[in-house]
Design a protein around this motif. Structure first.
Motif, PDB file in Angstrom:
ATOM      1  N   ALA A  79       3.347  -8.367  -6.432  1.00  0.00           N
ATOM      2  CA  ALA A  79       3.589  -6.931  -6.572  1.00  0.00           C
ATOM      3  C   ALA A  79       4.741  -6.484  -5.682  1.00  0.00           C
ATOM      4  N   TYR A  80       4.789  -6.991  -4.473  1.00  0.00           N
ATOM      5  CA  TYR A  80       5.866  -6.599  -3.562  1.00  0.00           C
ATOM      6  C   TYR A  80       7.223  -7.000  -4.124  1.00  0.00           C
ATOM      7  N   LEU A  81       7.334  -8.214  -4.627  1.00  0.00           N
ATOM      8  CA  LEU A  81       8.612  -8.689  -5.162  1.00  0.00           C
ATOM      9  C   LEU A  81       9.044  -7.903  -6.395  1.00  0.00           C
ATOM     10  N   ASN A  82       8.103  -7.322  -7.101  1.00  0.00           N
ATOM     11  CA  ASN A  82       8.435  -6.554  -8.299  1.00  0.00           C
ATOM     12  C   ASN A  82       8.631  -5.065  -8.041  1.00  0.00           C
ATOM     13  N   LEU A  83       8.121  -4.563  -6.937  1.00  0.00           N
ATOM     14  CA  LEU A  83       8.159  -3.124  -6.682  1.00  0.00           C
ATOM     15  C   LEU A  83       9.084  -2.717  -5.541  1.00  0.00           C
ATOM     16  N   ALA A  84       9.482  -3.645  -4.709  1.00  0.00           N
ATOM     17  CA  ALA A  84      10.266  -3.297  -3.525  1.00  0.00           C
ATOM     18  C   ALA A  84      11.607  -2.663  -3.901  1.00  0.00           C
ATOM     19  N   ALA A 106       0.833  -1.202   0.000  1.00  0.00           N
ATOM     20  CA  ALA A 106       0.000   0.000   0.000  1.00  0.00           C
ATOM     21  C   ALA A 106       0.867   1.251   0.000  1.00  0.00           C
ATOM     22  N   GLY A 107       1.973   1.227   0.746  1.00  0.00           N
ATOM     23  CA  GLY A 107       2.895   2.354   0.763  1.00  0.00           C
ATOM     24  C   GLY A 107       3.620   2.538  -0.557  1.00  0.00           C
ATOM     25  N   LEU A 108       3.916   1.440  -1.244  1.00  0.00           N
ATOM     26  CA  LEU A 108       4.576   1.524  -2.544  1.00  0.00           C
ATOM     27  C   LEU A 108       3.634   2.083  -3.609  1.00  0.00           C
ATOM     28  N   LEU A 109       2.338   1.820  -3.454  1.00  0.00           N
ATOM     29  CA  LEU A 109       1.358   2.285  -4.429  1.00  0.00           C
ATOM     30  C   LEU A 109       0.919   3.718  -4.181  1.00  0.00           C
ATOM     31  N   ASP A 110       0.933   4.146  -2.938  1.00  0.00           N
ATOM     32  CA  ASP A 110       0.488   5.493  -2.585  1.00  0.00           C
ATOM     33  C   ASP A 110       1.582   6.184  -1.780  1.00  0.00           C
ATOM     34  N   PRO A 111       2.308   7.140  -2.371  1.00  0.00           N
ATOM     35  CA  PRO A 111       3.407   7.807  -1.657  1.00  0.00           C
ATOM     36  C   PRO A 111       2.995   8.442  -0.338  1.00  0.00           C
ATOM     37  N   ASP A 117      -3.824   5.009   8.733  1.00  0.00           N
ATOM     38  CA  ASP A 117      -4.270   5.121   7.343  1.00  0.00           C
ATOM     39  C   ASP A 117      -3.680   4.006   6.485  1.00  0.00           C
ATOM     40  N   GLN A 118      -2.436   3.679   6.749  1.00  0.00           N
ATOM     41  CA  GLN A 118      -1.806   2.608   5.988  1.00  0.00           C
ATOM     42  C   GLN A 118      -2.466   1.263   6.299  1.00  0.00           C
ATOM     43  N   ALA A 119      -2.822   1.069   7.544  1.00  0.00           N
ATOM     44  CA  ALA A 119      -3.505  -0.166   7.928  1.00  0.00           C
ATOM     45  C   ALA A 119      -4.859  -0.272   7.228  1.00  0.00           C
ATOM     46  N   ALA A 143       3.744   6.172   2.442  1.00  0.00           N
ATOM     47  CA  ALA A 143       5.095   5.623   2.492  1.00  0.00           C
ATOM     48  C   ALA A 143       6.057   6.499   3.262  1.00  0.00           C
ATOM     49  N   LEU A 144       5.557   7.363   4.121  1.00  0.00           N
ATOM     50  CA  LEU A 144       6.453   8.193   4.920  1.00  0.00           C
ATOM     51  C   LEU A 144       7.344   7.321   5.793  1.00  0.00           C
ATOM     52  N   GLY A 145       8.536   7.798   6.019  1.00  0.00           N
ATOM     53  CA  GLY A 145       9.488   7.025   6.803  1.00  0.00           C
ATOM     54  C   GLY A 145      10.541   6.362   5.949  1.00  0.00           C
ATOM     55  N   ARG A 146      10.402   6.406   4.623  1.00  0.00           N
ATOM     56  CA  ARG A 146      11.390   5.799   3.742  1.00  0.00           C
ATOM     57  C   ARG A 146      12.480   6.812   3.392  1.00  0.00           C
ATOM     58  N   ASN A 147      13.665   6.291   3.135  1.00  0.00           N
ATOM     59  CA  ASN A 147      14.778   7.080   2.608  1.00  0.00           C
ATOM     60  C   ASN A 147      15.051   8.344   3.431  1.00  0.00           C
ATOM     61  N   GLY A 148      15.060   8.201   4.722  1.00  0.00           N
ATOM     62  CA  GLY A 148      15.424   9.314   5.591  1.00  0.00           C
ATOM     63  C   GLY A 148      14.293  10.258   5.935  1.00  0.00           C
ATOM     64  N   LEU A 149      13.096  10.057   5.395  1.00  0.00           N
ATOM     65  CA  LEU A 149      11.967  10.915   5.735  1.00  0.00           C
ATOM     66  C   LEU A 149      11.493  10.617   7.157  1.00  0.00           C
ATOM     67  N   PRO A 150      10.770  11.550   7.772  1.00  0.00           N
ATOM     68  CA  PRO A 150      10.283  11.305   9.142  1.00  0.00           C
ATOM     69  C   PRO A 150       9.437  10.047   9.227  1.00  0.00           C
TER      70      PRO A 150
END
Length: 371
Positions: A150-155, A106-111, A130-132, A114-121
């Motif tokens: 989808a996860y294996l292709n988008l991660a 869900a985080g990969l599909l909707d930015p 909301d993610q749940a 996906a907060l918390g990735r790559n150094g973001l808060p």
């Protein structure tokens, strides 16, 4: 009402699969044989979408053990882990996540999820909620197999690598189906720390090996972590016609079928390599149709395309002069022709240099052609 919003923003599985284009395009021969691939999208290193059945069992085992042990039991949210993480994060400085694979998709599909990735808060409790909700919605519309595929292709992996297909190719030179247990352990632990040091990756891989009761995979995984993690560039898989691909393959994900004949291309390429001349190049045409059967711009892929360079008219006409003489049986491939001594130092006053027609044609010697 809160659960309705994610339903409007999360796409269908078929839509996600169709839109996930590879960052490379592929040049095909007339019979569909791959001749070259060229990276067109420089922002993300991604290869073709891979079906779930084409991922090795070892990879799926390592992934579920590392990321979501109860993936096939929950309905998008592992509430036991979710509540445990919330309690842990209230009392301890070292934060613990509880994202299921579905929540991560869900985080990969909707930015926005996906907060918390790559150094973001890190996500707030509200964002986590909301993610749940989005994960629950996703599970209502997608099958478990589709979510896992989808996860294996988008991660995201190390650097700009996205998806197991690209990561397996770059790091190990393997397809997803060829991944063994040591490679699978490395990829599984990279999901939580894509840019972790080799030492950290090796340690985590060994911990994961113990958790799946495969301690023998620890040492090979450690070796891979020390030797393979510096590899981040997506190199071509096929290089039989790289120069032709540079002006035929223009868009990411496309597969361009050409008139090139794979066997003819291979024969011409090998012949030019045997010459040992870096600026050698050749084009083979089919006389009746005018189709290009072989296009070799240089003996090696990294050399510039010599066919695109300017040439003097006499040099261009040389092959036709030889061809006419051969057709009229005035010469054969082994006939000897006198070559100029302008660039040589004769040992005798009447010393002459003789070359075969084959050599004169291959080396584009001008004087024999004029004679």
């Amino acid at each position: 009402m809160a659960a309705a919003a994610p339903a409007q923003t999360l796409p269908e599985f078929a839509e996600v699969r169709a839109s996930a284009r590879a960052s490379v395009g592929v040049l095909l021969a007339r019979d569909g044989t791959p001749l070259a691939d060229r990276r067109v999208d420089e922002h993300t290193a991604r290869l073709e979408w891979v079906a779930l059945s084409s991922f090795s069992p070892a990879l799926r085992e390592a992934l579920l053990a590392a990321e979501d042990k109860r993936f096939f039991e929950h309905s998008g949210v592992d509430w036991r882990a979710f509540v445990g993480a919330l309690w842990h994060n209230l009392w301890y400085d070292h934060k613990r996540g509880a994202s299921t694979l579905t929540m991560q998709v869900a985080g990969l599909l909707d930015p926005a999820l996906a907060l918390g990735r790559n150094g973001l808060p890190r996500r707030s409790i509200g964002q986590k909620w909301d993610q749940a909700l989005a994960a629950r919605t996703l599970e209502a519309h997608w099958t478990k197999e589709q979510i896992l595929e989808a996860y294996l292709n988008l991660a995201p992996f190390r650097g700009d690598l996205q998806g197991v297909h690209a990561a397996a190719r770059v790091l190990f030179g393997k397809t997803p189906a060829e991944l063994g247990r040591p490679e699978s352990l490395i990829l599984a632990v990279l999901l939580r720390g894509p840019n972790a040091s080799p030492e950290v990756v090796a340690r985590r891989a060994c911990v994961l090996a113990q958790s799946i009761q495969a301690p023998a995979a620890c040492a090979p995984a450690q070796k891979l972590a020390q030797t393979q993690l510096a590899r981040t560039s997506l190199m071509p898989r096929w290089e039989l016609a790289p120069h032709a691909a540079r002006f035929l393959v223009l868009h990411p994900g496309e597969r361009v079928r050409s008139t090139l004949d794979a066997e003819a291309q291979r024969l011409v390429l090998n012949a030019l390599r045997r010459l040992g001349t870096p600026d050698a190049a050749a084009v083979v045409l089919d006389n009746p149709s005018g189709e290009v059967l072989a296009y070799v711009g240089a003996p090696e892929p990294r050399l510039p395309d010599a066919l695109l360079g300017a040439r003097a008219l006499p040099v261009l006409l040389q092959p036709f002069a030889y061809a006419q003489a051969l057709d009229k049986r005035q010469l054969t491939a082994v006939s000897l022709l006198e070559d100029s001594l302008a660039n040589r130092a004769p040992t005798l006053p009447d010393d002459r240099s003789w070359v075969s027609v084959r050599r004169a044609l291959a080396e584009a010697l001008p004087d024999p052609a004029l004679a």
